[in-house]
Write a protein that holds these residues in place. Structure first.
Motif, short mmCIF file in Angstrom:
data_model
loop_
_atom_site.label_atom_id
_atom_site.label_comp_id
_atom_site.label_asym_id
_atom_site.label_seq_id
_atom_site.Cartn_x
_atom_site.Cartn_y
_atom_site.Cartn_z
N VAL A 61 -10.21 1.64 3.22
CA VAL A 61 -9.65 1.22 1.95
C VAL A 61 -10.51 0.11 1.37
O VAL A 61 -11.01 -0.74 2.11
N PHE A 62 -10.70 0.14 0.07
CA PHE A 62 -11.43 -0.90 -0.63
C PHE A 62 -10.42 -1.73 -1.42
O PHE A 62 -9.64 -1.19 -2.21
N VAL A 63 -10.44 -3.04 -1.19
CA VAL A 63 -9.59 -3.97 -1.93
C VAL A 63 -10.50 -4.98 -2.59
O VAL A 63 -11.33 -5.62 -1.92
N ASN A 64 -10.38 -5.11 -3.90
CA ASN A 64 -11.28 -5.97 -4.67
C ASN A 64 -12.74 -5.58 -4.45
O ASN A 64 -13.64 -6.42 -4.48
N GLY A 65 -12.98 -4.29 -4.19
CA GLY A 65 -14.34 -3.80 -4.02
C GLY A 65 -14.90 -3.93 -2.62
O GLY A 65 -16.00 -3.46 -2.36
N LYS A 66 -14.15 -4.56 -1.69
CA LYS A 66 -14.63 -4.73 -0.31
C LYS A 66 -13.94 -3.72 0.61
O LYS A 66 -12.74 -3.51 0.51
N LYS A 67 -14.71 -3.14 1.53
CA LYS A 67 -14.19 -2.12 2.44
C LYS A 67 -13.54 -2.75 3.66
O LYS A 67 -14.09 -3.66 4.27
N PHE A 68 -12.36 -2.24 4.01
CA PHE A 68 -11.66 -2.65 5.21
C PHE A 68 -11.26 -1.42 6.01
O PHE A 68 -10.81 -0.42 5.44
N GLU A 69 -11.41 -1.50 7.33
CA GLU A 69 -11.02 -0.40 8.21
C GLU A 69 -9.52 -0.45 8.46
O GLU A 69 -8.98 -1.51 8.80
N ILE A 70 -8.84 0.68 8.28
CA ILE A 70 -7.38 0.71 8.42
C ILE A 70 -6.90 1.86 9.29
O ILE A 70 -5.70 2.17 9.31
N ASP A 71 -7.80 2.49 10.04
CA ASP A 71 -7.42 3.65 10.86
C ASP A 71 -6.33 3.32 11.87
O ASP A 71 -5.49 4.17 12.19
N SER A 72 -6.33 2.10 12.39
CA SER A 72 -5.34 1.72 13.40
C SER A 72 -4.39 0.64 12.89
O SER A 72 -3.67 0.02 13.68
N SER A 73 -4.39 0.41 11.59
CA SER A 73 -3.57 -0.67 11.02
C SER A 73 -2.09 -0.29 11.00
O SER A 73 -1.72 0.89 10.93
N ASN A 74 -1.24 -1.31 11.01
CA ASN A 74 0.18 -1.13 10.73
C ASN A 74 0.38 -1.25 9.23
O ASN A 74 -0.23 -2.10 8.58
N PHE A 75 1.25 -0.41 8.68
CA PHE A 75 1.52 -0.41 7.25
C PHE A 75 3.00 -0.68 7.01
O PHE A 75 3.85 -0.16 7.73
N ILE A 76 3.27 -1.47 6.00
CA ILE A 76 4.63 -1.65 5.51
C ILE A 76 4.58 -1.32 4.02
O ILE A 76 4.00 -2.07 3.22
N VAL A 77 5.16 -0.19 3.65
CA VAL A 77 5.10 0.30 2.28
C VAL A 77 6.52 0.39 1.74
O VAL A 77 7.33 1.18 2.21
N ASP A 78 6.81 -0.45 0.75
CA ASP A 78 8.16 -0.52 0.18
C ASP A 78 9.22 -0.66 1.28
O ASP A 78 10.29 -0.03 1.22
N GLY A 79 8.90 -1.46 2.29
CA GLY A 79 9.86 -1.75 3.35
C GLY A 79 9.86 -0.77 4.51
O GLY A 79 10.52 -1.01 5.52
N SER A 80 9.13 0.36 4.39
CA SER A 80 9.06 1.35 5.47
C SER A 80 7.78 1.15 6.28
O SER A 80 6.74 0.83 5.72
N SER A 81 7.87 1.38 7.59
CA SER A 81 6.72 1.15 8.47
C SER A 81 6.00 2.46 8.79
O SER A 81 6.63 3.50 9.00
N PHE A 82 4.67 2.39 8.82
CA PHE A 82 3.82 3.52 9.15
C PHE A 82 2.66 3.00 10.00
O PHE A 82 2.39 1.81 10.04
N VAL A 83 1.96 3.93 10.65
CA VAL A 83 0.78 3.58 11.43
C VAL A 83 -0.35 4.54 11.09
O VAL A 83 -0.13 5.74 10.94
N GLY A 84 -1.57 3.99 10.97
CA GLY A 84 -2.76 4.82 10.80
C GLY A 84 -2.73 5.69 9.57
O GLY A 84 -2.37 5.25 8.48
N GLN A 85 -3.09 6.98 9.73
CA GLN A 85 -3.24 7.89 8.61
C GLN A 85 -1.96 8.05 7.81
O GLN A 85 -1.99 8.18 6.59
N ALA A 86 -0.82 8.03 8.49
CA ALA A 86 0.46 8.16 7.78
C ALA A 86 0.63 7.04 6.77
O ALA A 86 1.17 7.24 5.68
N GLY A 87 0.16 5.84 7.11
CA GLY A 87 0.23 4.72 6.18
C GLY A 87 -0.76 4.85 5.05
O GLY A 87 -0.45 4.55 3.90
N GLN A 88 -1.98 5.30 5.38
CA GLN A 88 -3.00 5.48 4.34
C GLN A 88 -2.53 6.46 3.27
O GLN A 88 -2.81 6.30 2.09
#
Length: 201
Positions: A61-88
């Motif tokens: 994912v690019f945020v403000n033009g900078k690339k960050f690796e998120i393959d193993s990241s934890n995601f919280i999207v509108d209060g719901s939790s996801f991991v990895g590709q499901a979050g992406q």
């Protein structure tokens, strides 16, 4: 696009790149997802910093033009939790996100530990205020639950609707940056989630 809004959006995105330092791990972060901020907490590989801004690309994912690796990241999207590709899969261009990023000796790495997204407001476009275009027709303003939203024909990303088709009664999810007034949002992402059944009687 008007010169004023163009300059504001450039300044808002540039402000996201500012970095503030703290001597304690975890001293940075928190606050609204719309607040543009970045921070570094502590030193060493286990420390974390905060990067916040608009999603500008994928392939990680690019945020403000900078690339960050998120393959193993934890995601919280509108209060719901996801991991990895499901979050992406829950993210979209234009969303304003907050990343908890690994730092090493006070410097950001490219590894995001956590990704948080929460919309600024979601609800129906208020019929009492209608949708008002600017003079040259490149921007429109409307209200959702008392929040003044400004959209732009090139600066705002749309899902399920468009700059031309958005209308009163549409239920929309809005992400973006707070302007100088606390109840005004410059939208970077608008998604139509439904229609309000208006009483015609």
């Amino acid at each position: 696009m008007s010169t004023t809004l163009t300059n504001f959006m450039k300044a808002a995105r540039a402000a996201c790149l500012l970095i503030t330092c703290s001597v304690a791990i975890g001293a940075c972060g928190g606050g609204s997802s719309s607040t543009q901020s970045a921070g570094i907490g502590g030193t060493g590989i286990s420390a974390r910093g905060v990067v916040q801004g608009e999603v500008t690309g994928f392939g990680s994912v690019f945020v403000n033009g900078k690339k960050f690796e998120i393959d193993s990241s934890n995601f919280i999207v509108d209060g719901s939790s996801f991991v990895g590709q499901a979050g992406q899969d829950e993210l979209a261009l234009g969303m304003v996100v907050r990343l908890s990023v690994e730092t090493e000796n006070g410097v950001f790495t490219d590894q995001a530990i956590e990704v948080v997204y929460d919309d600024e407001v979601e609800g129906p476009i208020d019929a009492a205020f209608d949708i008002v275009p600017n003079v040259d027709g490149t921007q429109k303003s409307f209200e959702v639950f008392g929040e003044s939203i400004t959209i732009d024909d090139t600066g705002t990303r749309f899902a399920g609707t468009s700059f031309a088709d958005i209308g009163v009664g549409d239920i929309v999810e809005v992400s973006g940056f707070r302007a100088t007034l606390p109840d005004r949002i410059v939208a970077t992402y608008v998604r139509k989630t439904g229609d309000l059944a208006l009483d015609s009687e």
